[in-house]
Enzyme design. Structure first.
Site, PDB file in Angstrom:
ATOM      1  N   GLY A  11       3.518  -2.257  -5.225  1.00 55.14           N
ATOM      2  CA  GLY A  11       2.412  -2.453  -4.289  1.00 55.14           C
ATOM      3  C   GLY A  11       1.379  -3.398  -4.874  1.00 55.14           C
ATOM      4  O   GLY A  11       0.176  -3.278  -4.630  1.00 55.14           O
ATOM      5  N   ALA A  12       1.879  -4.386  -5.626  1.00 56.87           N
ATOM      6  CA  ALA A  12       0.989  -5.224  -6.444  1.00 56.87           C
ATOM      7  C   ALA A  12       0.076  -6.123  -5.621  1.00 56.87           C
ATOM      8  O   ALA A  12      -0.958  -6.567  -6.118  1.00 56.87           O
ATOM      9  CB  ALA A  12       1.832  -6.072  -7.399  1.00 56.87           C
ATOM     10  N   GLY A  14      -1.458  -5.104  -2.955  1.00 56.05           N
ATOM     11  CA  GLY A  14      -2.418  -4.242  -2.255  1.00 56.05           C
ATOM     12  C   GLY A  14      -3.775  -4.262  -2.942  1.00 56.05           C
ATOM     13  O   GLY A  14      -3.982  -4.945  -3.954  1.00 56.05           O
ATOM     14  N   ILE A  16      -5.438  -1.832  -4.599  1.00 61.83           N
ATOM     15  CA  ILE A  16      -5.514  -1.280  -5.965  1.00 61.83           C
ATOM     16  C   ILE A  16      -4.883  -2.274  -6.938  1.00 61.83           C
ATOM     17  O   ILE A  16      -5.405  -2.527  -8.026  1.00 61.83           O
ATOM     18  CB  ILE A  16      -4.825   0.101  -6.048  1.00 61.83           C
ATOM     19  CG1 ILE A  16      -5.599   1.117  -5.199  1.00 61.83           C
ATOM     20  CG2 ILE A  16      -4.750   0.581  -7.503  1.00 61.83           C
ATOM     21  CD1 ILE A  16      -4.982   2.495  -5.123  1.00 61.83           C
ATOM     22  N   ARG A  98       0.092  14.506   7.798  1.00 62.66           N
ATOM     23  CA  ARG A  98       0.411  14.417   6.369  1.00 62.66           C
ATOM     24  C   ARG A  98       1.925  14.585   6.135  1.00 62.66           C
ATOM     25  O   ARG A  98       2.526  13.914   5.323  1.00 62.66           O
ATOM     26  CB  ARG A  98      -0.382  15.504   5.623  1.00 62.66           C
ATOM     27  CG  ARG A  98      -0.293  15.385   4.122  1.00 62.66           C
ATOM     28  CD  ARG A  98      -1.214  16.361   3.416  1.00 62.66           C
ATOM     29  NE  ARG A  98      -0.890  16.392   2.002  1.00 62.66           N
ATOM     30  CZ  ARG A  98      -1.375  15.550   1.109  1.00 62.66           C
ATOM     31  NH1 ARG A  98      -2.214  14.618   1.467  1.00 62.66           N
ATOM     32  NH2 ARG A  98      -1.015  15.645  -0.151  1.00 62.66           N
ATOM     33  N   GLN A 112      13.176   4.319  -6.258  1.00 63.46           N
ATOM     34  CA  GLN A 112      12.462   3.888  -7.468  1.00 63.46           C
ATOM     35  C   GLN A 112      12.787   4.790  -8.661  1.00 63.46           C
ATOM     36  O   GLN A 112      12.901   4.316  -9.782  1.00 63.46           O
ATOM     37  CB  GLN A 112      10.960   3.818  -7.185  1.00 63.46           C
ATOM     38  CG  GLN A 112      10.653   2.707  -6.166  1.00 63.46           C
ATOM     39  CD  GLN A 112       9.174   2.446  -5.959  1.00 63.46           C
ATOM     40  OE1 GLN A 112       8.334   3.133  -6.510  1.00 63.46           O
ATOM     41  NE2 GLN A 112       8.859   1.448  -5.152  1.00 63.46           N
ATOM     42  N   GLY A 129       0.623   6.180  -5.525  1.00 62.60           N
ATOM     43  CA  GLY A 129       0.829   6.146  -4.061  1.00 62.60           C
ATOM     44  C   GLY A 129       0.913   7.550  -3.493  1.00 62.60           C
ATOM     45  O   GLY A 129       1.580   8.427  -4.043  1.00 62.60           O
ATOM     46  N   ASP A 160      -9.954  11.790  -9.344  1.00 62.60           N
ATOM     47  CA  ASP A 160     -10.669  13.012  -8.955  1.00 62.60           C
ATOM     48  C   ASP A 160     -11.450  13.562 -10.157  1.00 62.60           C
ATOM     49  O   ASP A 160     -12.579  14.012 -10.018  1.00 62.60           O
ATOM     50  CB  ASP A 160      -9.670  14.056  -8.454  1.00 62.60           C
ATOM     51  CG  ASP A 160      -8.790  13.501  -7.351  1.00 62.60           C
ATOM     52  OD1 ASP A 160      -9.320  13.176  -6.285  1.00 62.60           O
ATOM     53  OD2 ASP A 160      -7.570  13.353  -7.571  1.00 62.60           O
ATOM     54  N   ARG A 163     -14.480  11.458 -10.682  1.00 65.45           N
ATOM     55  CA  ARG A 163     -15.475  11.760  -9.646  1.00 65.45           C
ATOM     56  C   ARG A 163     -16.208  13.066  -9.983  1.00 65.45           C
ATOM     57  O   ARG A 163     -17.423  13.176  -9.817  1.00 65.45           O
ATOM     58  CB  ARG A 163     -14.780  11.905  -8.291  1.00 65.45           C
ATOM     59  CG  ARG A 163     -14.287  10.591  -7.704  1.00 65.45           C
ATOM     60  CD  ARG A 163     -13.335  10.848  -6.537  1.00 65.45           C
ATOM     61  NE  ARG A 163     -12.994   9.625  -5.829  1.00 65.45           N
ATOM     62  CZ  ARG A 163     -11.985   9.536  -4.967  1.00 65.45           C
ATOM     63  NH1 ARG A 163     -11.212  10.584  -4.708  1.00 65.45           N
ATOM     64  NH2 ARG A 163     -11.737   8.395  -4.344  1.00 65.45           N
ATOM     65  N   HIS A 188      -3.320  16.310  -5.444  1.00 66.41           N
ATOM     66  CA  HIS A 188      -4.279  15.235  -5.157  1.00 66.41           C
ATOM     67  C   HIS A 188      -4.460  15.195  -3.641  1.00 66.41           C
ATOM     68  O   HIS A 188      -3.844  14.406  -2.936  1.00 66.41           O
ATOM     69  CB  HIS A 188      -3.757  13.890  -5.672  1.00 66.41           C
ATOM     70  CG  HIS A 188      -4.588  12.744  -5.162  1.00 66.41           C
ATOM     71  ND1 HIS A 188      -5.882  12.536  -5.528  1.00 66.41           N
ATOM     72  CD2 HIS A 188      -4.309  11.775  -4.258  1.00 66.41           C
ATOM     73  CE1 HIS A 188      -6.364  11.489  -4.890  1.00 66.41           C
ATOM     74  NE2 HIS A 188      -5.430  11.009  -4.111  1.00 66.41           N
TER      75      HIS A 188
HETATM   76  P1  NAX Z   1      -2.692  -1.070   0.149  1.00 65.30           P
HETATM   77  O1  NAX Z   1      -2.169  -0.750   1.502  1.00 65.30           O
HETATM   78  O2  NAX Z   1      -3.810  -2.041  -0.012  1.00 65.30           O
HETATM   79  O3  NAX Z   1      -1.490  -1.581  -0.781  1.00 65.30           O
HETATM   80  C1  NAX Z   1      -0.253  -0.925  -0.822  1.00 65.30           C
HETATM   81  C2  NAX Z   1       0.772  -1.988  -1.111  1.00 65.30           C
HETATM   82  O4  NAX Z   1       2.017  -1.320  -1.287  1.00 65.30           O
HETATM   83  C3  NAX Z   1       0.966  -2.990   0.018  1.00 65.30           C
HETATM   84  O5  NAX Z   1       0.770  -4.305  -0.473  1.00 65.30           O
HETATM   85  C4  NAX Z   1       2.384  -2.757   0.494  1.00 65.30           C
HETATM   86  O6  NAX Z   1       3.027  -3.963   0.886  1.00 65.30           O
HETATM   87  C5  NAX Z   1       3.008  -2.172  -0.762  1.00 65.30           C
HETATM   88  N1  NAX Z   1       4.231  -1.380  -0.535  1.00 65.30           N
HETATM   89  C6  NAX Z   1       4.534  -0.588   0.510  1.00 65.30           C
HETATM   90  N2  NAX Z   1       5.764  -0.086   0.359  1.00 65.30           N
HETATM   91  C7  NAX Z   1       6.239  -0.544  -0.801  1.00 65.30           C
HETATM   92  C8  NAX Z   1       7.459  -0.396  -1.495  1.00 65.30           C
HETATM   93  N3  NAX Z   1       8.456   0.359  -1.003  1.00 65.30           N
HETATM   94  N4  NAX Z   1       7.610  -1.025  -2.678  1.00 65.30           N
HETATM   95  C9  NAX Z   1       6.640  -1.802  -3.168  1.00 65.30           C
HETATM   96  N5  NAX Z   1       5.464  -2.005  -2.551  1.00 65.30           N
HETATM   97  C10 NAX Z   1       5.262  -1.376  -1.374  1.00 65.30           C
HETATM   98  O7  NAX Z   1      -3.065   0.340  -0.496  1.00 65.30           O
HETATM   99  P2  NAX Z   1      -3.950   0.642  -1.777  1.00 65.30           P
HETATM  100  O8  NAX Z   1      -5.356   0.818  -1.360  1.00 65.30           O
HETATM  101  O9  NAX Z   1      -3.622  -0.319  -2.865  1.00 65.30           O
HETATM  102  O10 NAX Z   1      -3.416   2.109  -2.148  1.00 65.30           O
HETATM  103  C11 NAX Z   1      -2.100   2.303  -2.599  1.00 65.30           C
HETATM  104  C12 NAX Z   1      -1.759   3.794  -2.618  1.00 65.30           C
HETATM  105  O11 NAX Z   1      -2.635   4.500  -3.491  1.00 65.30           O
HETATM  106  C13 NAX Z   1      -1.905   4.471  -1.252  1.00 65.30           C
HETATM  107  O12 NAX Z   1      -0.803   5.332  -1.055  1.00 65.30           O
HETATM  108  C14 NAX Z   1      -3.175   5.287  -1.423  1.00 65.30           C
HETATM  109  O13 NAX Z   1      -3.221   6.399  -0.554  1.00 65.30           O
HETATM  110  C15 NAX Z   1      -3.048   5.694  -2.869  1.00 65.30           C
HETATM  111  N6  NAX Z   1      -4.258   6.169  -3.528  1.00 65.30           N
HETATM  112  C16 NAX Z   1      -4.096   7.136  -4.462  1.00 65.30           C
HETATM  113  C17 NAX Z   1      -5.149   7.606  -5.217  1.00 65.30           C
HETATM  114  C18 NAX Z   1      -4.951   8.665  -6.245  1.00 65.30           C
HETATM  115  O14 NAX Z   1      -5.965   9.094  -6.806  1.00 65.30           O
HETATM  116  N7  NAX Z   1      -3.729   9.122  -6.540  1.00 65.30           N
HETATM  117  C19 NAX Z   1      -6.539   7.118  -4.983  1.00 65.30           C
HETATM  118  C20 NAX Z   1      -6.566   5.788  -4.295  1.00 65.30           C
HETATM  119  C21 NAX Z   1      -5.540   5.588  -3.215  1.00 65.30           C
HETATM  120  O15 NAX Z   1      -6.005   6.200  -2.052  1.00 65.30           O
END
Ligand code: NAX
Length: 330
Positions: A11-12, A14, A16, A98, A112, A129, A160, A163, A188
């Site tokens: 998800g590079a 994205g 995060i 959910r 993966q 993710g 968390d 925070r 989480h």
């Molecule tokens: P974004 O939607 O900005 O980026 C996610 C990226 O993942 C996209 O570029 C997408 O193309 C890519 N992607 C989707 N499926 C994929 C796959 N099969 N293989 C490779 N890449 C893939 O989301 P972002 O804000 O970067 O957040 C990413 C994830 O982190 C989300 O699931 C989000 O809910 C989760 N989070 C988890 C947190 C935690 O504390 N564990 C906190 C932050 C965030 O909410």
């Protein structure tokens, strides 16, 4: 300078990823003598955006940045990596429950997990993710079938924890570095239990410094649980800089032994500690101990009946999530 660490980030492209990659490439995590090779995985439609991110990485002229691999092929992304930060997953769509999100994302982590086992002999994995704990359960299960030890896998609850530390520090009027031993228990999600009972502020029990038991059991817990939603409400986007920061904190915590006056939180496969069924990916207080492959659960902490009930609730949610993906764990 000869050492090189290979880090996969999924998800590079994205948000995060955007906050994470420059900091990985800067050398702040692995040190000034270690080159960093980035293996970036994206889905095919996002490869163009990823190109732009790579251009920016090049334009930072990081002296420690070695090769950058950008691909939509899982095995290529994981080839020989030392670390895998699994950030990419499908976002929750409008009106989606959910449960639907769990079903949608589960298959990504089957592929993966298997690919990590095939492509990376010695790897540490952090699942960011969402739903992070259950995605981690799926990935470690499938990697485990190919012989990768489960203690290499963790689900991120460090954001968390950070925070919670920030909220305790603000309430006590101290610097955040004075707050230690702050555990996130369980999932989480909104059922997580941020634990102030065992937290320390300047070496003293948090409850002795913050003489406001109602706040500690009420507003504090809710503020930590709802912080992600509060960021979305204010920014229009979910936490990214703080999430990337927490992922890097997690990696650093595994790189060196944890000081005796502290611990850190992450979701790991339970060994039965604190009455959690073995195998469930549950967030615990952890320490990195020299000579041990994976982080060790801090056992023997005292929990009130109120806290135990909250642990039972977050465990029940994780058990439900596991039931939703039971067929993906066959
Ligand atoms: P974004 O939607 O900005 O980026 C996610 C990226 O993942 C996209 O570029 C997408 O193309 C890519 N992607 C989707 N499926 C994929 C796959 N099969 N293989 C490779 N890449 C893939 O989301 P972002 O804000 O970067 O957040 C990413 C994830 O982190 C989300 O699931 C989000 O809910 C989760 N989070 C988890 C947190 C935690 O504390 N564990 C906190 C932050 C965030 O909410």
């Amino acid at each position: 300078m000869s050492a090189c660490v290979k880090v996969a980030v999924t998800g590079a492209a994205g948000q995060i990823g955007y906050a994470l990659l420059p900091r990985l490439a800067s050398g702040e995590v692995f040190g000034p003598d270690v080159r960093v090779s980035l293996h970036l995985l994206e889905i095919t439609p996002a490869l163009k955006a990823l190109d732009g991110v790579i251009m920016e990485l090049q334009d930072c002229a990081f002296p420690l940045l070695d090769e950058v691999v950008a691909t939509d092929q899982v095995e290529r992304a994981f080839d020989g990596v030392n670390w895998a930060l699994l950030v990419g997953s499908k976002p929750r769509g409008k009106g989606m429950e959910r449960k639907d999100l769990i079903r949608d994302n589960g298959p990504i982590f089957i592929g993966q997990g298997r690919a990590l086992a095939r492509a990376a002999a010695d790897v540490r994995v952090l699942v960011v993710g969402n739903p992070a704990n259950t995605n981690c359960l799926i990935a470690l299960h499938h990697a485990g079938q190919a012989g990768v030890p489960g203690d290499r896998f963790a689900a991120m609850t460090r954001l968390d924890e950070n925070r919670a530390k920030a909220a305790l520090a603000a309430k006590a009027g101290v610097q955040v570095g004075q707050v230690k031993r702050t555990t996130i228990w369980g999932n989480h999600s909104a059922t997580q239990h941020p634990d102030a009972e065992n937290a320390r502020i300047d070496g003293r029990p948090a409850a002795a410094v913050i003489a406001d038991p109602e706040w500690l059991r009420g507003e504090f817990v809710q503020a930590v649980q709802q912080r992600g939603a509060a960021v979305i409400a204010a920014r229009g986007l979910s936490s990214a800089a703080s999430a990337a920061n927490a992922a890097l904190d997690h990696v650093r915590s595994l790189l060196r032994p944890t000081p005796a006056d502290d611990w850190f939180s992450a979701g790991v496969a339970s060994n039965g500690s604190y009455g959690v069924d073995p195998g469930v990916v549950f967030s615990y207080p952890l320490r990195t101990v020299a000579g041990q492959a994976g982080p060790q659960v801090v056992d023997g902490l005292e929990l009130s009946d109120w806290a135990r009930a909250r642990l039972a609730a977050t465990l029940a949610e994780l058990q439900e999530e596991r039931a939703v993906v039971a067929d993906l764990l066959d």
